[in-house]
Design a protein around this motif. Sequence first.
Motif, PDB file in Angstrom:
ATOM      1  N   LEU A  22       0.830  -1.204   0.000  1.00 22.66           N
ATOM      2  CA  LEU A  22       0.000   0.000   0.000  1.00 22.66           C
ATOM      3  C   LEU A  22       0.865   1.255   0.000  1.00 22.66           C
ATOM      4  CD1 LEU A  22      -2.714  -1.091   2.612  1.00 22.66           C
ATOM      5  CD2 LEU A  22      -2.640  -1.520   0.144  1.00 22.66           C
ATOM      6  N   VAL A  23       1.944   1.225   0.787  1.00 26.56           N
ATOM      7  CA  VAL A  23       2.864   2.365   0.837  1.00 26.56           C
ATOM      8  C   VAL A  23       3.573   2.525  -0.499  1.00 26.56           C
ATOM      9  CG1 VAL A  23       5.012   3.207   1.863  1.00 26.56           C
ATOM     10  CG2 VAL A  23       3.189   2.315   3.326  1.00 26.56           C
ATOM     11  N   LEU A  24       4.053   1.395  -1.071  1.00 31.81           N
ATOM     12  CA  LEU A  24       4.761   1.447  -2.345  1.00 31.81           C
ATOM     13  C   LEU A  24       3.889   2.043  -3.434  1.00 31.81           C
ATOM     14  CD1 LEU A  24       7.235   0.779  -4.035  1.00 31.81           C
ATOM     15  CD2 LEU A  24       6.359  -1.546  -4.312  1.00 31.81           C
ATOM     16  N   GLY A  25       2.631   1.634  -3.478  1.00 36.27           N
ATOM     17  CA  GLY A  25       1.731   2.191  -4.483  1.00 36.27           C
ATOM     18  C   GLY A  25       1.425   3.654  -4.245  1.00 36.27           C
ATOM     19  N   SER A  26       1.267   4.036  -2.962  1.00 34.12           N
ATOM     20  CA  SER A  26       0.872   5.404  -2.637  1.00 34.12           C
ATOM     21  C   SER A  26       1.968   6.423  -2.900  1.00 34.12           C
ATOM     22  CB  SER A  26       0.440   5.485  -1.166  1.00 34.12           C
ATOM     23  OG  SER A  26      -0.709   4.693  -0.940  1.00 34.12           O
ATOM     24  N   LEU A  27       3.230   5.999  -2.908  1.00 35.73           N
ATOM     25  CA  LEU A  27       4.306   6.963  -3.151  1.00 35.73           C
ATOM     26  C   LEU A  27       4.527   7.234  -4.637  1.00 35.73           C
ATOM     27  CD1 LEU A  27       7.117   5.367  -4.202  1.00 35.73           C
ATOM     28  CD2 LEU A  27       7.194   4.696  -1.819  1.00 35.73           C
ATOM     29  N   LEU A  28       3.928   6.433  -5.507  1.00 35.59           N
ATOM     30  CA  LEU A  28       4.186   6.583  -6.943  1.00 35.59           C
ATOM     31  C   LEU A  28       3.631   7.893  -7.504  1.00 35.59           C
ATOM     32  CD1 LEU A  28       3.531   2.943  -8.217  1.00 35.59           C
ATOM     33  CD2 LEU A  28       5.729   4.119  -8.025  1.00 35.59           C
ATOM     34  N   ASN A  29       2.471   8.338  -7.002  1.00 36.41           N
ATOM     35  CA  ASN A  29       1.912   9.585  -7.534  1.00 36.41           C
ATOM     36  C   ASN A  29       2.736  10.805  -7.146  1.00 36.41           C
ATOM     37  OD1 ASN A  29      -0.149  12.059  -7.249  1.00 36.41           O
ATOM     38  ND2 ASN A  29      -0.880  10.709  -8.860  1.00 36.41           N
ATOM     39  N   PRO A  30       3.033  11.019  -5.862  1.00 37.21           N
ATOM     40  CA  PRO A  30       3.836  12.202  -5.525  1.00 37.21           C
ATOM     41  C   PRO A  30       5.245  12.163  -6.095  1.00 37.21           C
ATOM     42  CG  PRO A  30       3.476  10.828  -3.586  1.00 37.21           C
ATOM     43  CD  PRO A  30       2.571  10.317  -4.646  1.00 37.21           C
ATOM     44  N   ILE A  31       5.850  10.969  -6.188  1.00 38.70           N
ATOM     45  CA  ILE A  31       7.220  10.925  -6.693  1.00 38.70           C
ATOM     46  C   ILE A  31       7.251  11.187  -8.194  1.00 38.70           C
ATOM     47  CG2 ILE A  31       7.496   8.473  -7.308  1.00 38.70           C
ATOM     48  CD1 ILE A  31      10.180   8.581  -5.805  1.00 38.70           C
ATOM     49  N   ARG A  78     -16.573   0.199  -5.332  1.00 39.62           N
ATOM     50  CA  ARG A  78     -17.597  -0.615  -5.971  1.00 39.62           C
ATOM     51  C   ARG A  78     -17.037  -1.889  -6.604  1.00 39.62           C
ATOM     52  NH1 ARG A  78     -22.340   1.722  -6.296  1.00 39.62           N
ATOM     53  NH2 ARG A  78     -22.993   0.299  -7.942  1.00 39.62           N
ATOM     54  N   TRP A  79     -15.874  -1.833  -7.200  1.00 42.73           N
ATOM     55  CA  TRP A  79     -15.307  -3.009  -7.858  1.00 42.73           C
ATOM     56  C   TRP A  79     -14.393  -3.818  -6.948  1.00 42.73           C
ATOM     57  CZ3 TRP A  79     -13.598  -0.786 -13.280  1.00 42.73           C
ATOM     58  CH2 TRP A  79     -14.752  -0.467 -14.013  1.00 42.73           C
ATOM     59  N   GLY A  80     -13.904  -3.180  -5.903  1.00 40.64           N
ATOM     60  CA  GLY A  80     -12.953  -3.842  -5.022  1.00 40.64           C
ATOM     61  C   GLY A  80     -11.616  -3.130  -5.047  1.00 40.64           C
ATOM     62  N   ALA A  81     -11.092  -2.837  -3.866  1.00 41.01           N
ATOM     63  CA  ALA A  81      -9.864  -2.043  -3.780  1.00 41.01           C
ATOM     64  C   ALA A  81      -8.658  -2.783  -4.340  1.00 41.01           C
ATOM     65  CB  ALA A  81      -9.604  -1.666  -2.322  1.00 41.01           C
ATOM     66  N   ARG A  82      -8.569  -4.083  -4.100  1.00 44.94           N
ATOM     67  CA  ARG A  82      -7.418  -4.847  -4.593  1.00 44.94           C
ATOM     68  C   ARG A  82      -7.390  -4.875  -6.113  1.00 44.94           C
ATOM     69  NH1 ARG A  82      -6.233 -10.566  -5.428  1.00 44.94           N
ATOM     70  NH2 ARG A  82      -4.134 -11.124  -4.698  1.00 44.94           N
ATOM     71  N   ARG A  83      -8.543  -5.048  -6.737  1.00 52.37           N
ATOM     72  CA  ARG A  83      -8.606  -5.075  -8.198  1.00 52.37           C
ATOM     73  C   ARG A  83      -8.146  -3.734  -8.779  1.00 52.37           C
ATOM     74  NH1 ARG A  83     -13.837  -7.199  -6.888  1.00 52.37           N
ATOM     75  NH2 ARG A  83     -13.931  -9.472  -7.156  1.00 52.37           N
ATOM     76  N   VAL A 129      -8.694  -0.573   1.418  1.00 54.62           N
ATOM     77  CA  VAL A 129      -8.169  -1.843   1.921  1.00 54.62           C
ATOM     78  C   VAL A 129      -8.058  -1.804   3.437  1.00 54.62           C
ATOM     79  CG1 VAL A 129      -6.084  -3.280   2.054  1.00 54.62           C
ATOM     80  CG2 VAL A 129      -6.954  -2.564  -0.171  1.00 54.62           C
ATOM     81  N   LEU A 130      -7.515  -0.712   3.970  1.00 59.90           N
ATOM     82  CA  LEU A 130      -7.344  -0.600   5.419  1.00 59.90           C
ATOM     83  C   LEU A 130      -8.686  -0.571   6.150  1.00 59.90           C
ATOM     84  CD1 LEU A 130      -4.430   2.007   5.580  1.00 59.90           C
ATOM     85  CD2 LEU A 130      -4.295  -0.450   6.021  1.00 59.90           C
ATOM     86  N   ARG A 131      -9.658   0.176   5.607  1.00 58.92           N
ATOM     87  CA  ARG A 131     -10.971   0.246   6.258  1.00 58.92           C
ATOM     88  C   ARG A 131     -11.652  -1.130   6.232  1.00 58.92           C
ATOM     89  NH1 ARG A 131     -15.196   3.834   7.514  1.00 58.92           N
ATOM     90  NH2 ARG A 131     -13.553   5.294   8.094  1.00 58.92           N
ATOM     91  N   THR A 132     -11.607  -1.820   5.089  1.00 59.48           N
ATOM     92  CA  THR A 132     -12.223  -3.145   4.982  1.00 59.48           C
ATOM     93  C   THR A 132     -11.533  -4.146   5.904  1.00 59.48           C
ATOM     94  OG1 THR A 132     -12.805  -2.701   2.681  1.00 59.48           O
ATOM     95  CG2 THR A 132     -12.825  -5.006   3.383  1.00 59.48           C
ATOM     96  N   HIS A 133     -10.204  -4.073   5.940  1.00 59.80           N
ATOM     97  CA  HIS A 133      -9.443  -4.986   6.799  1.00 59.80           C
ATOM     98  C   HIS A 133      -9.756  -4.730   8.266  1.00 59.80           C
ATOM     99  CE1 HIS A 133      -6.241  -7.868   7.431  1.00 59.80           C
ATOM    100  NE2 HIS A 133      -5.661  -7.060   8.314  1.00 59.80           N
ATOM    101  N   ALA A 134      -9.882  -3.465   8.650  1.00 57.34           N
ATOM    102  CA  ALA A 134     -10.212  -3.131  10.034  1.00 57.34           C
ATOM    103  C   ALA A 134     -11.597  -3.655  10.410  1.00 57.34           C
ATOM    104  CB  ALA A 134     -10.141  -1.623  10.232  1.00 57.34           C
TER     105      ALA A 134
END
Length: 466
Positions: A22-31, A78-83, A129-134
């Motif tokens: 999740l962290v790896l994906g989230s840093l791609l936009n700002p970088i 709606r489609w699923g966060a992982r997808r 993902v975090l909200r669903t997992h929690a």
Amino acid sequence: MTTPSTSHVRNEGFGVTLVAPLVLGSLLNPINSSMIATALAPIGRAFHVGVSETVWLVASLYVTSAVAQPTMGKLADRWGARRVFLLGLAFVLLGGIVGALASSLAVLISVRILLGIGTSAAYPSAMRVLRTHAQRLGRETPRPVLGVLSLAALSSAAVGPTLGGFLTGVAGWRSIFFVNVPLAIAGIVLCLLFVEADEKRAPARDGAAIDWLGLLLFTGAIVAAMVFAMSVKTSPRFWLVPIALLLIVALVLHSRRPGLTEPFLDLRSLAANKALSATYLRFAVTCLLTYVVFYGFAQWMQDALGYSATEAGIATLPLSISAAVASLLGARTTSIRAPLAFSAFGLLVGCGGLLVLGDHSSRWALGAVGIVFGVAQGASAVANQAAVYEQAPAAQIGTASGLQRTAGYLGAVGASSLLGFFYGARATSAGLHALAVTMVVLSALLCAGTLLDPALATAKKSKPSN
């Protein structure tokens, strides 16, 4: 007293294996947003174009991200966060390959649009993902986990120009696109291994949920505002202002149609959820102030003080480092209102500090002002993220998180406009001081709005994990 067993129970389920992709994906936009800065000149020379053309490599990703963040968030809901997360990484992988082989500026701009779409999927999907997992675990997401996501965005945006300069110097400008390939592959592998699969969805109902007309109206308004902001420095295109306003009015009327159940910009929900709307507004103003400093401070040091690009970059390191430290410390707090108030007053102090800087300011003075802004930025990032997490409906956390990022990009557009208006062709100390006066007014309003926001006084406080 917290025993080892209770600490383990509270931390269970939010380990490194879940958070890492999740962290790896989230840093791609700002970088990707910031890494291009040091490669614009080499790209211009390679394709024999000027600044007015290469600047679209920056603008295209900002515009795309502003639109794609809430869209990908809605799809994640709606489609699923992982997808959606995996789909976004696939776009990033494709963009990295095509960008490294691009033969024209037009192709590169298209790649930046593709990267904007792909990287915009990560953050809202991660929050979902975090909200669903929690919910599956029957507990709140630990605040430090949210802080790590915020820190990833702050630190990657800060190191982006340095990383871009290093890659461009060592392997050429194409490397700043190709670096996305191994990062995307690593993210895909980690996500497939450690992120739980989504529940099955009904595709026919999901497809009908996308408000394409609302999306186009919103895109048109953003593009018109962005192009106008970019034109202020040279030849202002004032005719774009009424176009942007007309598109905004059309978007409002369209979004309020009785038969439209799920508009792209759900104004009814925003009106009903005043706390979340206030958070978006607060985040936009905060980003406007911090983006002005992030770009305008270094530009002033180069134009007015005669610093080189490297010297200006080093001079802004205290800002980046203090933002990262404040983000980590803010992740350990149990309050939302306190760090937001601290951040607002910090911005007010920092803006006041800009008023006392001049052509003969020492590096110590520059670093001190930078630290004040960095601490304010870091504290605000975590607290606003936590506010969205607490205030948004659980079923719409992806969409809400995407809209938060969109609010931030709107703040960036406002920052570009202010810099163009007060700096003009060249940044001067007089221009910095005039800009600082405007920033003082905005930060004072931000302080008042934060202190008077009744929703923050009653905001639910998540317990931090040890």
